[in-house]
Enzyme design. Structure first.
Site, PDB file in Angstrom:
ATOM      1  N   GLY A 166     -28.534  32.675  14.658  1.00 39.16           N
ATOM      2  CA  GLY A 166     -28.086  31.603  13.472  1.00 39.16           C
ATOM      3  C   GLY A 166     -26.509  31.716  13.245  1.00 39.16           C
ATOM      4  N   CYS A 167     -26.226  32.899  12.572  1.00 39.38           N
ATOM      5  CA  CYS A 167     -24.943  33.323  12.139  1.00 39.38           C
ATOM      6  C   CYS A 167     -24.006  33.150  12.996  1.00 39.38           C
ATOM      7  CB  CYS A 167     -25.140  34.508  11.499  1.00 39.38           C
ATOM      8  SG  CYS A 167     -26.207  34.723  10.063  1.00 39.38           S
ATOM      9  N   THR A 168     -24.315  33.593  14.300  1.00 37.43           N
ATOM     10  CA  THR A 168     -23.314  33.436  15.378  1.00 37.43           C
ATOM     11  C   THR A 168     -22.991  32.390  15.963  1.00 37.43           C
ATOM     12  OG1 THR A 168     -24.176  35.706  16.298  1.00 37.43           O
ATOM     13  CG2 THR A 168     -23.005  34.193  17.762  1.00 37.43           C
ATOM     14  N   SER A 218     -20.576  30.558  12.974  1.00 33.01           N
ATOM     15  CA  SER A 218     -19.382  31.027  13.095  1.00 33.01           C
ATOM     16  C   SER A 218     -18.730  30.729  14.522  1.00 33.01           C
ATOM     17  CB  SER A 218     -19.521  32.607  13.100  1.00 33.01           C
ATOM     18  OG  SER A 218     -19.978  33.175  11.975  1.00 33.01           O
TER      19      SER A 218
END
Length: 157
Positions: free
Chosen positions: A46-48, A51
């Protein structure tokens, strides 16, 4: 524990270690609009995706005179690897002491499979040129989020 800043409130000042060494501070963005997105852990799915989505819109954010800052509790070395791996073109702040995360109310109790633990709630703020919170997105869902934040930044004068 602080609560998530409300629209119209002064954004809490901060000074964080950042990727590549050095520091990043709220005052670095004085007179510009700023998106701060908080993410739980570098190089997780999710963070990837989040970003990469912000990075893909970096030129449109720049056109809207809006800087982007990603913040997590990851150490600087992890931020450096994450930034290099995905060629991210904006600063990543490291808040291992969780002072900023707590000041912004995103260091919260979470629960997974009945186990409670402390962690970062995925959230985003748009801060106006005057340093006040213009818009907030608590409990972010990643798909379409960066685009929604961009629209808000484009409208904000």
């Amino acid at each position: 524990m602080s609560k998530f800043p409300e629209v119209g409130a002064k954004a809490p000042a901060f000074s964080l270690k950042r990727d590549g060494g050095g520091e990043v501070k709220l005052s670095d963005f004085a007179g510009r609009k700023l998106v701060i997105y908080f993410y739980p852990k570098a190089d997780t799915p999710g963070c990837t995706k989040e970003s990469i989505a912000f990075n893909g819109l970096k030129d449109a954010f720049a056109k809207a005179d809006t800087a982007i800052l990603g913040v997590s509790a990851d150490p600087v070395t992890a931020q450096d690897k994450f930034k290099a791996k995905y060629d991210l073109d904006f600063p990543l702040g490291s808040d291992e002491q969780r002072e900023m995360l707590e000041a912004y109310g995103v260091w919260v109790e979470k629960s997974m499979y009945g186990r409670k633990y402390m962690g970062i709630e995925r959230a985003t703020l748009l801060i106006g040129r005057d340093g006040t919170v213009a818009q907030t997105w608590p409990k972010v869902k990643v798909p379409g989020h960066a685009e929604e934040v961009l629209q808000a930044a484009q409208i904000l004068t």
